[in-house]
Design an enzyme around this catalytic site. Structure first.
Site, PDB file in Angstrom:
ATOM      1  N   GLY A 101       0.721  -1.197  -0.142  1.00 15.08           N
ATOM      2  CA  GLY A 101       0.007   0.109  -0.018  1.00 15.08           C
ATOM      3  C   GLY A 101       0.826   1.179   0.030  1.00 15.08           C
ATOM      4  O   GLY A 101       1.693   1.324   0.877  1.00 15.08           O
ATOM      5  N   PHE A 143      -0.713   7.339   2.396  1.00 15.30           N
ATOM      6  CA  PHE A 143      -0.114   8.248   3.157  1.00 15.30           C
ATOM      7  C   PHE A 143       0.873   7.482   4.126  1.00 15.30           C
ATOM      8  O   PHE A 143       2.189   7.696   4.172  1.00 15.30           O
ATOM      9  CB  PHE A 143      -1.066   9.100   3.863  1.00 15.30           C
ATOM     10  CG  PHE A 143      -1.727  10.293   3.193  1.00 15.30           C
ATOM     11  CD1 PHE A 143      -0.744  11.171   2.912  1.00 15.30           C
ATOM     12  CD2 PHE A 143      -2.985  10.149   2.998  1.00 15.30           C
ATOM     13  CE1 PHE A 143      -1.525  12.128   2.186  1.00 15.30           C
ATOM     14  CE2 PHE A 143      -3.729  11.236   2.162  1.00 15.30           C
ATOM     15  CZ  PHE A 143      -2.885  12.078   1.901  1.00 15.30           C
ATOM     16  N   VAL A 196      -2.013  -7.629  -3.693  1.00 15.08           N
ATOM     17  CA  VAL A 196      -1.526  -8.719  -2.350  1.00 15.08           C
ATOM     18  C   VAL A 196      -3.261  -9.418  -2.247  1.00 15.08           C
ATOM     19  O   VAL A 196      -4.119  -8.832  -1.906  1.00 15.08           O
ATOM     20  CB  VAL A 196      -0.963  -7.902  -1.036  1.00 15.08           C
ATOM     21  CG1 VAL A 196      -0.733  -9.009  -0.035  1.00 15.08           C
ATOM     22  CG2 VAL A 196       0.312  -7.339  -1.637  1.00 15.08           C
ATOM     23  N   GLU A 201     -17.968  17.723   2.395  1.00 12.04           N
ATOM     24  CA  GLU A 201     -17.290  18.485   1.193  1.00 12.04           C
ATOM     25  C   GLU A 201     -18.104  18.437  -0.020  1.00 12.04           C
ATOM     26  O   GLU A 201     -18.286  19.219  -0.714  1.00 12.04           O
ATOM     27  CB  GLU A 201     -16.153  17.802   1.074  1.00 12.04           C
ATOM     28  CG  GLU A 201     -14.933  18.189   2.156  1.00 12.04           C
ATOM     29  CD  GLU A 201     -13.543  17.363   2.262  1.00 12.04           C
ATOM     30  OE1 GLU A 201     -12.942  17.589   3.000  1.00 12.04           O
ATOM     31  OE2 GLU A 201     -13.703  16.263   1.410  1.00 12.04           O
ATOM     32  N   ASP A 219      -5.115   3.890   8.145  1.00 11.28           N
ATOM     33  CA  ASP A 219      -6.547   3.532   8.114  1.00 11.28           C
ATOM     34  C   ASP A 219      -6.929   2.115   8.755  1.00 11.28           C
ATOM     35  O   ASP A 219      -7.791   1.854   9.074  1.00 11.28           O
ATOM     36  CB  ASP A 219      -7.373   3.756   6.921  1.00 11.28           C
ATOM     37  CG  ASP A 219      -7.495   5.327   6.872  1.00 11.28           C
ATOM     38  OD1 ASP A 219      -7.211   5.957   7.520  1.00 11.28           O
ATOM     39  OD2 ASP A 219      -8.211   5.637   5.786  1.00 11.28           O
ATOM     40  N   ALA A 227      -5.262  11.426   7.553  1.00  8.60           N
ATOM     41  CA  ALA A 227      -3.707  11.570   6.942  1.00  8.60           C
ATOM     42  C   ALA A 227      -2.769  11.734   8.035  1.00  8.60           C
ATOM     43  O   ALA A 227      -1.741  10.858   7.788  1.00  8.60           O
ATOM     44  CB  ALA A 227      -3.779  12.541   5.962  1.00  8.60           C
ATOM     45  N   GLN A 228      -2.581  12.366   8.816  1.00  5.75           N
ATOM     46  CA  GLN A 228      -1.580  12.891   9.928  1.00  5.75           C
ATOM     47  C   GLN A 228      -1.139  11.644  10.581  1.00  5.75           C
ATOM     48  O   GLN A 228       0.022  11.392  10.712  1.00  5.75           O
ATOM     49  CB  GLN A 228      -2.056  13.850  10.942  1.00  5.75           C
ATOM     50  CG  GLN A 228      -2.076  15.297  10.409  1.00  5.75           C
ATOM     51  CD  GLN A 228      -0.524  15.531   9.993  1.00  5.75           C
ATOM     52  OE1 GLN A 228       0.337  15.262  10.707  1.00  5.75           O
ATOM     53  NE2 GLN A 228      -0.592  16.435   8.856  1.00  5.75           N
TER      54      GLN A 228
HETATM   55  C1  LIG Z   1     -12.596  11.371  -0.057  1.00  9.85           C
HETATM   56  C2  LIG Z   1     -11.660  11.272   1.159  1.00  9.85           C
HETATM   57  C3  LIG Z   1     -11.288  12.622   1.567  1.00  9.85           C
HETATM   58  C4  LIG Z   1     -10.537  12.688   2.776  1.00  9.85           C
HETATM   59  N1  LIG Z   1     -10.063  13.950   3.414  1.00  9.85           N
HETATM   60  C5  LIG Z   1      -9.267  13.809   4.494  1.00  9.85           C
HETATM   61  C6  LIG Z   1      -8.882  14.984   4.801  1.00  9.85           C
HETATM   62  O1  LIG Z   1      -9.198  16.224   4.449  1.00  9.85           O
HETATM   63  N2  LIG Z   1      -8.042  15.075   5.860  1.00  9.85           N
HETATM   64  C7  LIG Z   1      -7.357  14.087   6.255  1.00  9.85           C
HETATM   65  O2  LIG Z   1      -6.283  14.125   7.312  1.00  9.85           O
HETATM   66  N3  LIG Z   1      -7.820  12.816   5.894  1.00  9.85           N
HETATM   67  C8  LIG Z   1      -8.579  12.618   4.794  1.00  9.85           C
HETATM   68  N4  LIG Z   1      -8.994  11.280   4.400  1.00  9.85           N
HETATM   69  C9  LIG Z   1      -8.414  10.331   5.016  1.00  9.85           C
HETATM   70  C10 LIG Z   1      -6.895   9.828   4.554  1.00  9.85           C
HETATM   71  O3  LIG Z   1      -6.956  10.132   3.120  1.00  9.85           O
HETATM   72  C11 LIG Z   1      -6.643   8.436   5.016  1.00  9.85           C
HETATM   73  O4  LIG Z   1      -6.751   8.448   6.336  1.00  9.85           O
HETATM   74  C12 LIG Z   1      -5.379   8.095   4.644  1.00  9.85           C
HETATM   75  O5  LIG Z   1      -5.517   8.047   3.130  1.00  9.85           O
HETATM   76  C13 LIG Z   1      -5.148   6.849   4.979  1.00  9.85           C
HETATM   77  O6  LIG Z   1      -3.865   6.550   4.475  1.00  9.85           O
HETATM   78  P1  LIG Z   1      -3.298   4.968   4.471  1.00  9.85           P
HETATM   79  O7  LIG Z   1      -2.210   5.055   3.838  1.00  9.85           O
HETATM   80  O8  LIG Z   1      -3.836   4.218   5.629  1.00  9.85           O
HETATM   81  O9  LIG Z   1      -4.482   4.224   3.204  1.00  9.85           O
HETATM   82  P2  LIG Z   1      -4.667   4.782   1.854  1.00  9.85           P
HETATM   83  O10 LIG Z   1      -4.176   6.047   1.688  1.00  9.85           O
HETATM   84  O11 LIG Z   1      -6.258   4.579   1.356  1.00  9.85           O
HETATM   85  O12 LIG Z   1      -3.811   3.864   0.822  1.00  9.85           O
HETATM   86  C14 LIG Z   1      -3.899   2.561   0.670  1.00  9.85           C
HETATM   87  C15 LIG Z   1      -3.392   1.892  -0.418  1.00  9.85           C
HETATM   88  O13 LIG Z   1      -2.997   0.512  -0.610  1.00  9.85           O
HETATM   89  C16 LIG Z   1      -3.352  -0.045  -1.723  1.00  9.85           C
HETATM   90  N5  LIG Z   1      -4.276  -1.079  -1.762  1.00  9.85           N
HETATM   91  C17 LIG Z   1      -5.237  -1.674  -0.873  1.00  9.85           C
HETATM   92  N6  LIG Z   1      -5.477  -2.835  -1.026  1.00  9.85           N
HETATM   93  C18 LIG Z   1      -4.390  -3.315  -1.554  1.00  9.85           C
HETATM   94  C19 LIG Z   1      -3.977  -4.708  -1.933  1.00  9.85           C
HETATM   95  N7  LIG Z   1      -4.781  -5.616  -1.634  1.00  9.85           N
HETATM   96  N8  LIG Z   1      -2.808  -4.980  -2.613  1.00  9.85           N
HETATM   97  C20 LIG Z   1      -2.035  -3.870  -2.918  1.00  9.85           C
HETATM   98  N9  LIG Z   1      -2.127  -2.870  -2.633  1.00  9.85           N
HETATM   99  C21 LIG Z   1      -3.443  -2.388  -1.915  1.00  9.85           C
HETATM  100  C22 LIG Z   1      -4.406   1.181  -2.418  1.00  9.85           C
HETATM  101  O14 LIG Z   1      -4.177   0.887  -3.952  1.00  9.85           O
HETATM  102  C23 LIG Z   1      -3.786   2.336  -1.714  1.00  9.85           C
HETATM  103  O15 LIG Z   1      -2.764   2.837  -2.531  1.00  9.85           O
HETATM  104  C24 LIG Z   1      -9.776  11.378   3.227  1.00  9.85           C
HETATM  105  C25 LIG Z   1     -10.358  10.117   2.755  1.00  9.85           C
HETATM  106  C26 LIG Z   1     -11.271  10.190   1.709  1.00  9.85           C
HETATM  107  C27 LIG Z   1     -11.653   8.902   1.156  1.00  9.85           C
END
Ligand SMILES: Cc1cc2nc3c(=O)[nH]c(=O)nc-3n(C[C@H](O)[C@H](O)[C@H](O)COP(=O)(O)OP(=O)(O)OC[C@H]3O[C@@H](n4cnc5c(N)ncnc54)[C@H](O)[C@@H]3O)c2cc1C
Length: 459
Positions: A23, A26, A91, A183, A312, A327-328
């Protein structure tokens, strides 16, 4: 020397430890970048070739920005890190015994450390059959689909008005009053009232209705009550009809049923629930009700010190409260993984993770936002100050200088010219339920009458 380091030494010999990051959101991307200077070999696996800046997805959905403004190839972000390779694959499994992950392509990839950061996805609370009628917003594909539906609704109304002198109601129903729902609702009313008002000849887009439904007593429930109230009044000021305590019981093609009432909708959007990526369950570790893996303050599930779960997908409590899925924390967890791996390699104790909360922000529409500031001082802001802070923070955190420049110029252009550069409809030219309403006509369905007010002399 830690237990894990001892375990790694005989296995790896002179070979460097292999860190596999699943993944590149962020959390995963921050982990990969922070590991760039460590004596390890990093492999980043993502099913997409790009990292998406999710906080600005709604701007792609509402045609302010183009997909390329908020997405960047993972390979290009990490191209300067000589110890890192990128693999585009899904994966599908984890072999905990052999320390390997299984890929959709059929290959297996061995790891010494596994970083799971696959994020979350929509949850329709067991009603997956609602998904085709009410798309959610999580990826670039979702944003382009929402853009298609929203823009198409106006086009179909214009065509229908020209041909028959009436059109089905231009109601946009957003389900879920969290940050994404707020939003989306604010951005739809903006585009209808401000950005398209001079573009049509037969309909008046500003007469479109935007309804925001939430089952709880207030929108932005995770924010302090004063900011929820501000958000609600800012939404109302823009023209969004906010319906709290509105429990959606059914969704179909072009309609929503809430509190036993049926609402006709040209477009329905889902922003009501999220669930963790299904990959978390493969660890066999305890999860919470959304499927997030419960981790300790070293980001490990119980008994799996070589596996880190971040962002997340992780459920971590600090001071008795769950760290939010934003995100933070995801970025901070990613950075922290590198510190823990470095500690292992130096034979030191891993430092515990501590989330440093700088605050939360949510934008509502043009010049409207709310912000709960925690650092460098504590404050609750709304209106223009919150909106300007939101703009600055989002430009700052966008990945890539080119994206920052392109997003900033798109905002300036849109702000001063009241136009939106990405109003492109691609794909299917139908909306769920629209044609049925057209066929039924205004007489047979009184709910469709109100939009006759859209007829304007000479237009
Ligand atoms: C519409 C929207 C608006 C948002 N606005 C805000 C905001 O204003 N402020 C804020 O702080 N947060 C915001 N968030 C939340 C924030 O974006 C998430 O908390 C953050 O992206 C989490 O990061 P992450 O790395 O855990 O997961 P993600 O950013 O979701 O990344 C997960 C990654 O894993 C990959 N993946 C998933 N399953 C598999 C698999 N089986 N095999 C290979 N790859 C895989 C995906 O392709 C993706 O690239 C928002 C979220 C959304 C959806």
């Amino acid at each position: 020397m830690s237990e894990l380091t001892q375990r790694l030494q005989p296995q790896t010999g002179s070979r460097r430890p292999r860190v596999v990051i699943v993944g590149a959101g962020f959390a995963g991307l921050h982990a990969a970048k922070a590991l760039g200077h460590q004596p390890v070999d990093v492999t980043v696996v993502d099913r997409r070739n790009h990292h998406t800046f999710q906080p600005l997805l709604y701007q792609v959905a509402l045609a302010v920005l183009s997909p390329a403004n908020i997405a960047q190839p993972i390979r290009s972000i990490l191209r300067k890190q000589s110890n890192t390779q990128v693999l585009m694959d899904e994966v599908t499994g984890i072999d905990l015994e052999k320390h390997q992950i299984e890929l959709g392509s059929g290959a297996r990839l061995p790891y010494d450390y596994l970083v799971l950061a696959t994020g979350a996805t929509h949850s329709y609370f067991g009603h997956d059959d609602w998904a085709p009628f009410a798309p959610g917003l999580k990826s670039i594909e979702d944003a382009v689909e929402i853009r298609r539906r929203v823009l198409l609704a106006f086009e179909l109304a214009e065509r229908q008005m020209q041909e028959r002198g009436w059109h089905p109601p231009l109601n946009f129903v957003v389900i879920g009053g969290g940050p994404t729902g707020v939003e989306l609702a604010g951005a739809i009313i903006d585009i209808a009232k401000l950005y398209m008002r001079h573009d049509f000849r037969h309909i008046d887009p500003s007469k479109a209705r935007v309804l925001l439904l939430d089952s709880g007593p207030r929108v932005l429930a995770a924010y302090p009550e004063d900011l929820s109230a501000k958000a609600e009044s800012e939404l109302a000021g823009l023209g969004v009809e906010v319906h709290t305590k509105s429990h959606v019981t059914a969704v179909g093609p072009g309609w929503v049923e809430a509190n036993d009432q049926r609402i006709d909708a040209a477009v329905i959007l889902w922003a009501a629930g999220v669930q963790a990526s299904p990959l978390g369950k493969l660890l066999g570790a305890p999860t919470d009700k959304r499927g997030c893996v419960i981790v300790d303050d070293r980001l490990n599930p119980p008994g799996l010190p070589e596996i880190f779960v971040l962002g997340d997908l992780a459920h971590l409590e600090q001071d008795g409260r769950q760290i939010p899925g934003v995100a933070q924390p995801a970025m901070q967890m990613g950075d922290h993984v590198a510190r823990m791996v470095a500690a292992d390699l130096a034979g030191k104790r891993r430092p515990p993770f501590h989330y440093f909360d700088k605050g939360d922000m949510s934008t509502i529409g043009r010049m409207a936002a709310v912000a709960k500031i925690e650092w460098p001082f504590k404050a609750h802001w709304s209106g223009i100050p919150a909106w300007l802070t939101w703009l600055t923070v989002h430009i700052f955190f966008l990945i890539g200088f080119r994206n920052r420049v392109s997003v900033f110029s798109a905002w300036i252009w849109s702000y001063f010219t009241f136009t939106r550069g990405a109003r492109i409809i691609t794909g299917d030219q139908r909306l769920p339920g629209w044609q049925d309403k057209v066929t039924a006509g205004p007489q047979t369905n009184p709910a469709q009458q109100p939009q006759e007010q859209n007829v304007e002399a000479g237009r």
